[in-house]
Every structure is written in structure tokens, then in C-alpha cells.
Design a protein around this motif. Structure first.
Motif, PDB file in Angstrom:
ATOM      1  N   ALA A  33     -53.751 -52.182 -34.255  1.00 51.14           N
ATOM      2  CA  ALA A  33     -54.530 -51.858 -33.047  1.00 51.14           C
ATOM      3  C   ALA A  33     -53.650 -51.092 -32.064  1.00 51.14           C
ATOM      4  N   TYR A  34     -52.408 -51.545 -31.931  1.00 47.01           N
ATOM      5  CA  TYR A  34     -51.474 -50.841 -31.042  1.00 47.01           C
ATOM      6  C   TYR A  34     -51.115 -49.463 -31.593  1.00 47.01           C
ATOM      7  N   ASN A  35     -50.965 -49.371 -32.911  1.00 44.28           N
ATOM      8  CA  ASN A  35     -50.674 -48.052 -33.486  1.00 44.28           C
ATOM      9  C   ASN A  35     -51.769 -47.053 -33.115  1.00 44.28           C
ATOM     10  N   ALA A  36     -53.017 -47.485 -33.234  1.00 41.69           N
ATOM     11  CA  ALA A  36     -54.141 -46.601 -32.900  1.00 41.69           C
ATOM     12  C   ALA A  36     -54.168 -46.297 -31.404  1.00 41.69           C
ATOM     13  N   ALA A  37     -54.015 -47.344 -30.607  1.00 39.80           N
ATOM     14  CA  ALA A  37     -54.116 -47.176 -29.150  1.00 39.80           C
ATOM     15  C   ALA A  37     -52.947 -46.358 -28.598  1.00 39.80           C
ATOM     16  N   ASN A  38     -51.766 -46.581 -29.143  1.00 36.69           N
ATOM     17  CA  ASN A  38     -50.612 -45.800 -28.686  1.00 36.69           C
ATOM     18  C   ASN A  38     -50.792 -44.322 -29.013  1.00 36.69           C
ATOM     19  N   MET A  40     -53.715 -42.836 -29.339  1.00 33.47           N
ATOM     20  CA  MET A  40     -54.816 -42.329 -28.513  1.00 33.47           C
ATOM     21  C   MET A  40     -54.375 -42.088 -27.067  1.00 33.47           C
ATOM     22  N   THR A  41     -53.466 -42.913 -26.587  1.00 31.35           N
ATOM     23  CA  THR A  41     -53.038 -42.789 -25.195  1.00 31.35           C
ATOM     24  C   THR A  41     -51.736 -41.996 -25.073  1.00 31.35           C
ATOM     25  N   VAL A  52     -56.226 -35.571 -19.816  1.00 30.44           N
ATOM     26  CA  VAL A  52     -56.631 -36.912 -19.401  1.00 30.44           C
ATOM     27  C   VAL A  52     -55.412 -37.759 -19.056  1.00 30.44           C
ATOM     28  N   GLU A  53     -55.680 -38.840 -18.343  1.00 31.93           N
ATOM     29  CA  GLU A  53     -54.669 -39.867 -18.099  1.00 31.93           C
ATOM     30  C   GLU A  53     -55.197 -41.137 -18.741  1.00 31.93           C
ATOM     31  N   ALA A  54     -54.415 -41.700 -19.640  1.00 31.73           N
ATOM     32  CA  ALA A  54     -54.913 -42.839 -20.410  1.00 31.73           C
ATOM     33  C   ALA A  54     -53.810 -43.868 -20.591  1.00 31.73           C
ATOM     34  N   GLY A  55     -54.242 -45.087 -20.851  1.00 30.63           N
ATOM     35  CA  GLY A  55     -53.270 -46.145 -21.090  1.00 30.63           C
ATOM     36  C   GLY A  55     -53.946 -47.371 -21.664  1.00 30.63           C
ATOM     37  N   ILE A  56     -53.116 -48.270 -22.159  1.00 33.89           N
ATOM     38  CA  ILE A  56     -53.628 -49.539 -22.687  1.00 33.89           C
ATOM     39  C   ILE A  56     -53.805 -50.495 -21.515  1.00 33.89           C
ATOM     40  N   GLU A  57     -55.001 -51.025 -21.386  1.00 35.68           N
ATOM     41  CA  GLU A  57     -55.309 -51.930 -20.282  1.00 35.68           C
ATOM     42  C   GLU A  57     -54.804 -53.343 -20.592  1.00 35.68           C
ATOM     43  N   ARG A  58     -55.176 -53.850 -21.774  1.00 36.63           N
ATOM     44  CA  ARG A  58     -54.730 -55.203 -22.134  1.00 36.63           C
ATOM     45  C   ARG A  58     -55.019 -55.481 -23.606  1.00 36.63           C
ATOM     46  N   MET A  76     -59.385 -44.462 -19.972  1.00 34.45           N
ATOM     47  CA  MET A  76     -59.111 -43.032 -20.016  1.00 34.45           C
ATOM     48  C   MET A  76     -59.780 -42.374 -18.804  1.00 34.45           C
ATOM     49  N   PHE A  77     -59.043 -41.508 -18.128  1.00 32.53           N
ATOM     50  CA  PHE A  77     -59.546 -40.885 -16.900  1.00 32.53           C
ATOM     51  C   PHE A  77     -59.370 -39.364 -16.974  1.00 32.53           C
ATOM     52  N   ALA A  78     -60.353 -38.649 -16.412  1.00 32.85           N
ATOM     53  CA  ALA A  78     -60.248 -37.198 -16.321  1.00 32.85           C
ATOM     54  C   ALA A  78     -60.877 -36.745 -15.014  1.00 32.85           C
ATOM     55  N   MET A  79     -60.601 -35.493 -14.644  1.00 33.64           N
ATOM     56  CA  MET A  79     -61.119 -34.989 -13.376  1.00 33.64           C
ATOM     57  C   MET A  79     -62.615 -34.684 -13.434  1.00 33.64           C
TER      58      MET A  79
END
Lengths: 308, 223
Positions: A33-38, A40-41, A52-58, A76-79
Motif C-alpha cells: 500500500a505504501y509502495n503504491a501511495a509513495n 502516487m504522491t 499537484v501537491e499530494a501526500g499520505i494522510e494516514r 491530492m490538491f491542485a489549483m
């Protein structure tokens, strides 16, 4: 205002309206899960260069995920909505579809539902399968099963897109690079315990804060010389002689309150090391209040006032 | 929303139940439901005892004491939950558009015929042509299945607890562990059904009906 010997500047962080989304990523175990999320972010620190600005929340336990497997939630955030949709689809295809055992699900509901696997399904080349299954509330949700080499890639069709805020920040000023980094690590540890926010820069910390404009016409941003310790005496510096290092923590969140609460937690954690450990001041980055729609005033936030 | 209970009376003829759907019977009194004509000389009251029970979140209809004479139960249902506490005749859940239909007993021929969406769960056996011409949706059978399973089936899932008779126009795709089944099983756990007890994600997958579109699947649950 002084906390544990650390001066809190009478200033504010200037933040902007953004669009945000949440994705739940599950896998056979947390490692994957972390491999995928890392993935992606990755390369998602700033909209300036990354879109975009993205990160793992929890982390998510098996009880918290739709498919009963461990996972993580990603913000994930974008303008703008167009960029967010394009980036989400691209990252879904390149980072989640490709990752062994990973699956993706909606992490937020809203009136604006955007494609998660809706277009990615065509990777199935006609062999993709749609399933509509009611959730715990009886609401029908559509999933796509896409045949891949490790079995089946499972993704929900859409996820929600919401109005959000990006660019909450504070600066930690200290006597040495090592001491400031230690304080920032403590701040990040505290902030990561809170929901609805991410700190998108590496490790949550930015060492290259910027100002608008440059002596070079083609550069629209350049180093924040007023906070660069090696330029003290050369430029109109914001730093007194004791300060040898400055680092910034940028925080994006779903609401003003989420960001304010996380900033408070982060600043308090940084200040907990105190003056004795070389932490001298906390400040914030702004553009004079003329560009951003949201102002996070440090002193009121630390006094517990978190309303916009 | 109310829970309507239709308890079957002994009948010597087949009863066409296609007019009796959860949504269609909502906001009707027991007397109004009883007056509904099922055939030229057969009203609901001739074939069933009617009672309207407690309020529910979604439209709910329960048939009790039904037999294989009760045909077209859940025909074209669009929403809500329909429970058959007994056997069902032919065309159970045929042309199902949405909602959940649970049959506690056995089902006759053509269960789920041309079903488009929703879930049809048969806890007993299903007779011939189960899932025939199915367009989509999920049809589960815990008991045995008859001849010509999934005949002309285009899309959708047949979830079986027992291995079916071999079908010439269905292709064996082997044994797999499918993650989506966890989500499906979670939805089963919200139902008062023996399907809630299923937990194995390992299945044998068949694709067909190759005599037509061939995008449907039969999943046979492995222990």
C-alpha cells in the motif's frame, strides 16, 4: 508572544483556494500500500512544478477500507479541477494500476465526483468488468475490475472533489541547521497525527522558501533572500545574528480549521524544544496579503482561535 | 417506507406475481393491495393474506409459504428488497432492474432471465436456464443449478457455491483469488441471508456465453 523562549512573530501565512480529493489505496499488506501511495504522491511537492501537491494522510486498518485489506489514504490538491482530474488519472494509471496487489477507492464524497477508474478501465481492452455493489449505507457504488498480470486490478469508478486550501505555512528559525531540522521533525510528527491535512514537501519540510520574482526576467520565483542566513548583511535580512538556519513547513488541508489546528500542533511541537535547543523564532510566509484568499495569523491560532 | 408481508394461501393454479413489487405496493393499505388483480378471476386476497408491517428505510416485500406455483416473483423490480420465504416458480427475478431479491428456498426455471442490475440471491437450488440472457448484475446460488446455466448470458456474474454441469459455450479461466469478492461479501453481511456466511475469495472462473457476447462470468466458490 513567546512560547518556551521561542518568539512568535506577529504575522500570518497566506494561503490559496485549491481543489482537493482523497483516495484510499489498499493492498495485500501495508508494504505494498505504501509502495503504491509513495509512487502516487511522488513528485507532488508544489503545484508550481508538479501540477499537484499530494501526500499520505494516514494509515488505514482493515476495518476502515472497502475491501477489508490494510491501506493508506492519500490527499491530492491542485489549483483547479481540470488539473486535479488530469493528474489523478495519470497517477492512477502510472502508480496504482502498475503496483502489485494495489486497489483504489473513493475517500471522500461530494457533489463533484471525478474519475478514479472511470477511464482507466479501458486498459482492460474490453475484458474489464463493472460491478455495482451497495455500501454499508445501502448506496450503490460502481467498481471496475481490470484484468492485469497479477490477477485483477480493482478500482472504484469515481471519487469526490472538494474545495480545499493550500499554502498554510510557518517558518522555524534557529541557531543551527541540525536544531531547526530536529524541531521541524517534531512538528511534522505532531501534524501527521491529524486528519484532513498533508505536508507535501520532502519529509514535510521545505528548505528553499521562495519570494515572488527575480533579477532574472524569466524567473517568476527565486530564493527568499530575506530569510537566507548566509546573506545576512548583504540583503535586507529578516534574521538577527543568532539565526543560522530557517526551514518552512507547508500544510494543505480540506478546511481552514483543519490547517489552523495542524499549524498550532506543529508550532507547539517545534517550540517544545525551546530556546535551550536553539529554536529562536517562528514566523510565516506571506505576500503582503494581496494574493492569497486565506490568512492564518500565528498568534490568534496559537491562542486557540481557528476561525477564518 | 413499509414492510409488506404476503403469506401465500394454498392454490391449485399458478399465480403470476409480477404485479407485486416492493415499490408498487408502497403507500397502499392492506385492503388496496388485496384488491389488486393477478389474473382475470384472481385477486391478491384470493392468493395471499396481506399485512403491512413496520416502517423500513427502503421498500420491502416478503412472500411467505410460497411454492413453485408462484411465478414471476420480482419481475422487473427496480428498487428495494424482496424476500421469498419459500420456493419460487419460474422467472424469479426476471428482468430485475435493481434492488435485492433473496429466495430462501428453491427457484424454478429462468431465474434472473434478462436481469439488468441488482442482486438475486437463491439459497436453495435453481432449475434450468438460470441466468439466461442476463445482461448484468449478480446472481448467486448456494444450491445446485440445472441445465443450460447462463444460456445466452451477456454480462454479469453467476456466483455459485456448487460446481455446475459443464457448459460447452463457457470457457474455464482457472482458479483465482478476486479482491472484489470481499466488497461483495461485505454487502451480503447487511442481509438476512445465508449468503452472509460466505468468506472464501478463491473461485474458479468461467467466461461465456461464447455463443453470444461472452462477457459474463460464472464464479464457483472454492472451500
Amino acid at each position: 508572544m513567546v512560547i518556551n523562549g521561542v518568539e512568535i512573530d506577529d504575522t500570518f501565512a497566506e494561503a490559496f483556494n485549491m481543489r482537493g480529493t482523497r483516495i484510499l489505496i489498499t493492498a495485500q499488506n501495508l508494504r505494498w500500500a505504501y509502495n503504491a501511495a509513495n509512487a502516487m504522491t511522488g513528485f507532488a511537492t508544489s503545484v508550481i512544478g508538479c501540477g499537484v501537491e499530494a501526500g499520505i494522510e494516514r494509515e488505514l486498518s482493515e476495518d476502515e477500507t472497502p475491501d477489508g485489506r490494510p491501506g493508506v489514504s492519500v490527499l491530492m490538491f491542485a489549483m483547479g479541477s481540470k488539473v486535479l482530474m488530469q493528474q489523478l488519472e495519470t497517477r492512477m494509471g502510472q502508480c496504482i494500476l502498475t503496483c502489485p496487489t494495489a486497489a483504489a477507492f473513493a475517500g471522500i464524497e461530494s457533489e463533484d465526483m471525478i474519475s478514479l477508474g472511470k477511464h482507466l478501465r479501458f486498459f482492460g481492452d474490453g475484458y474489464q468488468v463493472s460491478k455495482q455493489i451497495p455500501d454499508a449505507n445501502g448506496k450503490l457504488k460502481r467498481y471496475w475490475r481490470i484484468p492485469v498480470m497479477d490477477g485483477e486490478f480493482l478500482t472504484e469508478e469515481t471519487t469526490g472533489m472538494v474545495r480545499a486550501i493550500g499554502g498554510g505555512n510557518f517558518l522555524v528559525l534557529g541557531a543551527s541547521q541540525a536544531q531547526v531540522l530536529t524541531a521541524c521533525e517534531a512538528a511534522i510528527d505532531a501534524m501527521r497525527k491529524l486528519p484532513n491535512v498533508i505536508m507535501p514537501f520532502p519529509g514535510g519540510v521545505v528548505r528553499s522558501g521562495s519570494k515572488v520574482g527575480s533579477k532574472y526576467p524569466k524567473m517568476f520565483a527565486s530564493t527568499n533572500d530575506a530569510f537566507c542566513p548566509t546573506l545576512k548583511g548583504v540583503v535586507k535580512s529578516e534574521l538577527d545574528p543568532r539565526v543560522e538556519s530557517v526551514m518552512e513547513i507547508v500544510v494543505n488541508g480540506l478546511t481552514f480549521e483543519d490547517i489552523a489546528v495542524s499549524m498550532k500542533a506543529g508550532i507547539e511541537a517545534a517550540c517544545s524544544l525551546g530556546k535551550d535547543n536553539g529554536i529562536l523564532r517562528v514566523s510565516a510566509g506571506n505576500y503582503g496579503g494581496k494574493l492569497g484568499q486565506h490568512h492564518f495569523k500565528l498568534r490568534p491560532i496559537l491562542s486557540g482561535e481557528v476561525t477564518a | 417506507m413499509s414492510h409488506i408481508i404476503l403469506t401465500a394461501k394454498p392454490v391449485s393454479r399458478s399465480v403470476d406475481c409480477r404485479a407485486l413489487l416492493p415499490l408498487a405496493l408502497q403507500s397502499k393499505t392492506a385492503a388496496e393491495i388485496g384488491a389488486i388483480k393477478l389474473a382475470a378471476n384472481l385477486s391478491v386476497l384470493d392468493a395471499f393474506e396481506v399485512s403491512v408491517d413496520v416502517a423500513t428505510e427502503a421498500p420491502k416485500l416478503t412472500f411467505k409459504n410460497t411454492t413453485s406455483s408462484h411465478q414471476y416473483i420480482g419481475f422487473g423490480m427496480t428498487t428495494g428488497q424482496l424476500v421469498v420465504e419459500g420456493d419460487a416458480g419460474d422467472f424469479l427475478g426476471a428482468q430485475l432492474q435493481n434492488g435485492v431479491l433473496i429466495c430462501k428456498g428453491n427457484a424454478g426455471a429462468r431465474a434472473g432471465d434478462r436481469m439488468r442490475r441488482g442482486m438475486l440471491l437463491i439459497e436453495g437450488n435453481a432449475s434450468d436456464y438460470c441466468g439466461s440472457d442476463m445482461m448484468a448484475g449478480t446472481l448467486g446460488v448456494l444450491g445446485s443449478t440445472g441445465a443450460h446455466l447462463g444460456y445466452g448470458m451477456k454480462r454479469g456474474t453467476l456466483l455459485l457455491a456448487q460446481a455446475p454441469a459443464l457448459q460447452a459455450t463457457w470457457i474455464d479461466c482457472g482458479f483465482h483469488k478476486l479482491p472484489f469478492l470481499n466488497i461483495l461479501y461485505k454487502s451480503f453481511k447487511l442481509l438476512d441471508s445465508r449468503f452472509a456466511q460466505i468468506s472464501s475469495q478463491r473461485v474458479q472462473r468461467w467466461m461465456g456465453d461464447m455463443g453470444g457476447l461472452g462477457k459474463a462470468e460464472i464464479l464457483v466458490i472454492q472451500a
